[in-house]
Write a protein that holds these residues in place. Structure first.
Motif, PDB file in Angstrom:
ATOM      1  N   LYS A 103      24.101   2.195  51.890  1.00  0.00           N
ATOM      2  CA  LYS A 103      23.621   2.700  53.394  1.00  0.00           C
ATOM      3  C   LYS A 103      23.720   4.214  53.642  1.00  0.00           C
ATOM      4  N   ASN A 104      24.545   4.463  52.676  1.00  0.00           N
ATOM      5  CA  ASN A 104      24.373   6.277  53.241  1.00  0.00           C
ATOM      6  C   ASN A 104      22.848   7.314  52.987  1.00  0.00           C
ATOM      7  N   PHE A 105      22.070   6.025  51.947  1.00  0.00           N
ATOM      8  CA  PHE A 105      20.737   6.781  52.070  1.00  0.00           C
ATOM      9  C   PHE A 105      20.210   6.192  53.269  1.00  0.00           C
ATOM     10  N   GLU A 106      18.811   7.596  53.699  1.00  0.00           N
ATOM     11  CA  GLU A 106      18.345   7.180  54.194  1.00  0.00           C
ATOM     12  C   GLU A 106      16.814   7.309  53.682  1.00  0.00           C
ATOM     13  N   SER A 107      15.874   6.690  54.150  1.00  0.00           N
ATOM     14  CA  SER A 107      14.184   7.044  52.713  1.00  0.00           C
ATOM     15  C   SER A 107      13.080   7.372  53.903  1.00  0.00           C
ATOM     16  N   HIS A 108      12.272   8.191  53.366  1.00  0.00           N
ATOM     17  CA  HIS A 108      10.883   8.506  54.606  1.00  0.00           C
ATOM     18  C   HIS A 108       9.958   8.977  53.617  1.00  0.00           C
ATOM     19  N   ILE A 109       8.698   8.123  53.646  1.00  0.00           N
ATOM     20  CA  ILE A 109       7.484   8.298  53.020  1.00  0.00           C
ATOM     21  C   ILE A 109       6.714   9.563  54.115  1.00  0.00           C
ATOM     22  N   TYR A 110       6.083  10.586  53.651  1.00  0.00           N
ATOM     23  CA  TYR A 110       6.003  11.641  54.595  1.00  0.00           C
ATOM     24  C   TYR A 110       3.997  12.093  53.977  1.00  0.00           C
ATOM     25  N   THR A 111       3.173  12.388  54.522  1.00  0.00           N
ATOM     26  CA  THR A 111       2.267  12.855  54.709  1.00  0.00           C
ATOM     27  C   THR A 111       1.876  14.008  53.526  1.00  0.00           C
ATOM     28  N   GLY A 112       1.453  13.619  52.518  1.00  0.00           N
ATOM     29  CA  GLY A 112       1.261  14.877  51.230  1.00  0.00           C
ATOM     30  C   GLY A 112       1.056  13.746  50.230  1.00  0.00           C
ATOM     31  N   ALA A 113       0.842  14.636  48.808  1.00  0.00           N
ATOM     32  CA  ALA A 113       0.757  14.806  47.208  1.00  0.00           C
ATOM     33  C   ALA A 113       2.022  14.603  47.232  1.00  0.00           C
ATOM     34  N   HIS A 114       1.687  15.020  45.546  1.00  0.00           N
ATOM     35  CA  HIS A 114       2.937  14.765  44.556  1.00  0.00           C
ATOM     36  C   HIS A 114       3.828  16.476  44.466  1.00  0.00           C
ATOM     37  N   ASP A 115       4.953  16.883  44.848  1.00  0.00           N
ATOM     38  CA  ASP A 115       5.225  18.343  45.205  1.00  0.00           C
ATOM     39  C   ASP A 115       4.672  19.132  45.137  1.00  0.00           C
ATOM     40  N   GLN A 116       4.513  19.291  46.734  1.00  0.00           N
ATOM     41  CA  GLN A 116       4.197  20.370  47.358  1.00  0.00           C
ATOM     42  C   GLN A 116       5.297  20.912  48.155  1.00  0.00           C
ATOM     43  N   PRO A 117       5.787  21.847  47.826  1.00  0.00           N
ATOM     44  CA  PRO A 117       7.408  22.743  48.798  1.00  0.00           C
ATOM     45  C   PRO A 117       6.558  23.689  49.861  1.00  0.00           C
ATOM     46  N   ASN A 118       4.765  23.845  49.874  1.00  0.00           N
ATOM     47  CA  ASN A 118       4.491  24.566  51.167  1.00  0.00           C
ATOM     48  C   ASN A 118       4.223  23.238  52.239  1.00  0.00           C
ATOM     49  N   ASN A 119       4.529  21.859  51.762  1.00  0.00           N
ATOM     50  CA  ASN A 119       3.833  20.825  53.278  1.00  0.00           C
ATOM     51  C   ASN A 119       4.572  21.146  54.036  1.00  0.00           C
ATOM     52  N   PRO A 120       4.179  20.898  55.394  1.00  0.00           N
ATOM     53  CA  PRO A 120       5.502  21.005  56.603  1.00  0.00           C
ATOM     54  C   PRO A 120       5.643  19.845  57.281  1.00  0.00           C
ATOM     55  N   ASP A 121       4.875  18.485  56.589  1.00  0.00           N
ATOM     56  CA  ASP A 121       5.739  17.026  56.951  1.00  0.00           C
ATOM     57  C   ASP A 121       6.552  17.190  56.237  1.00  0.00           C
ATOM     58  N   PHE A 122       6.500  17.488  54.936  1.00  0.00           N
ATOM     59  CA  PHE A 122       8.047  17.471  53.847  1.00  0.00           C
ATOM     60  C   PHE A 122       8.886  18.247  54.058  1.00  0.00           C
ATOM     61  N   GLN A 123       8.564  19.819  54.575  1.00  0.00           N
ATOM     62  CA  GLN A 123       9.116  21.232  54.909  1.00  0.00           C
ATOM     63  C   GLN A 123      10.560  20.133  55.570  1.00  0.00           C
ATOM     64  N   GLN A 124       9.867  19.543  57.155  1.00  0.00           N
ATOM     65  CA  GLN A 124      10.110  18.925  58.438  1.00  0.00           C
ATOM     66  C   GLN A 124      11.519  17.837  57.982  1.00  0.00           C
ATOM     67  N   LYS A 125      11.207  17.507  56.699  1.00  0.00           N
ATOM     68  CA  LYS A 125      12.434  15.896  56.560  1.00  0.00           C
ATOM     69  C   LYS A 125      13.215  16.544  55.666  1.00  0.00           C
TER      70      LYS A 125
END
Length: 286
Positions: free
Chosen positions: A251-273
């Motif tokens: 229960k200490n883990f949360e999870s999110h699916i963001y908009t984007g492909a694999h391993d994109q460190p410049n993805n703004p949705d990923f960065q925000q998460k």
């Protein structure tokens, strides 16, 4: 050529094809992609960052990005066939508010080219990074890993409890290595028996047992605050892996699916998460 001779050569041809598929499949699993791992992804200076070069006790190269007012440190663990330089877009986003420590895994970045183990031996590098930060007196550390790096982070955190760790993040990470590789091979029309042979040979080349690399089992043991992320357009590691990790995580883990492909460190949705989680992790030390 009579039918018997022709049949013999057909059998020999089939055997040779099988051996070649097995060998090249094993090499593709055991070694980083040379077209990606040697690519120039830039330097901290290209992004206006100042860094200190570090070599861990385990021998791997790393970058230290100090922040004058930060207590929290984020460790960045890259994916397979990448390197710490590839993660610079995420490092820039984090370095605005936090110390950042980015490492190169064996066979990647500034380290000598060699086989990898998709998290098994790389987890020791995570431990070396944590040990380095402990010696430097850092008492509030969040671990981040993507793909192979996420596997390494989860494997290490599942077997080790460090008082300086406050949170872990895994992005685009497979739940169990062996089944993932078999499914990937099947999607390329490689039969299961040949996929298993390639995986076993890859393990022999790299010096580990791929069956032992199971982040879904490790995550169940992790007591730190955690975040599992996955891109909805990930065509390398299917998003179902997030569900499988979520099923065994506490229960200490949360999870999110963001908009984007694999391993994109410049993805703004990923960065925000990532930034949101790092900001929200409770501070344990005063």
């Amino acid at each position: 050529m009579n039918n018997r001779t022709m049949g013999k050569w057909i059998v020999i041809g089939i055997v040779v094809i099988h051996l070649l598929v097995c060998f090249f499949g094993a090499v593709s699993i055991a070694f980083p992609n040379v077209f990606k791992v040697f690519k120039d992804y830039g330097s901290p200076a290209d992004y206006g960052l100042q860094s200190e070069a570090v070599i861990l006790d385990s021998g791997e190269h790393a970058w230290w990005f100090p922040h004058p007012n930060a207590r929290r440190t984020v460790v960045i663990c890259h994916g397979r066939s990448r390197g710490k330089a590839y993660m610079l877009p995420l490092i820039v986003a984090l370095a605005r508010d936090y110390n950042v420590f980015a490492i190169d895994f064996q066979g990647h970045g500034e380290n000598s080219f060699r086989p990898t183990t998709l998290g098994e031996q790389e987890s020791a590098s995570v431990g070396a990074a944590v040990g380095y930060l402990e010696k430097k007196g850092h008492r509030d550390v969040v671990l981040f890993g993507v793909s192979m790096g996420g596997s390494a982070v989860l494997l290490w955190a599942g077997e080790n409890h460090s008082p300086v760790i406050t949170g872990v993040v895994a992005d685009g990470t497979f739940a169990r290595l062996n089944p993932y590789l078999i499914r990937k091979a099947n999607s390329l029309w490689i039969p299961t028996y040949l996929a298993k042979a390639s995986i076993a040979l890859a393990g022999w080349m790299s010096g580990y047992n791929p069956k032992d690399v199971n982040p879904a089992e490790s995550i169940a043991k992790i007591q730190y605050a955690g975040l599992i992320l996955h891109g909805d357009e990930d065509d390398l590691i299917p998003v179902e892996n997030l569900k499988w990790l979520r099923e065994t995580a506490g229960k200490n883990f949360e999870s999110h699916i963001y908009t984007g492909a694999h391993d994109q460190p410049n993805n703004p949705d990923f960065q925000q998460k990532v930034l949101s989680f790092v900001e929200r992790v409770p501070i344990q030390y005063q």
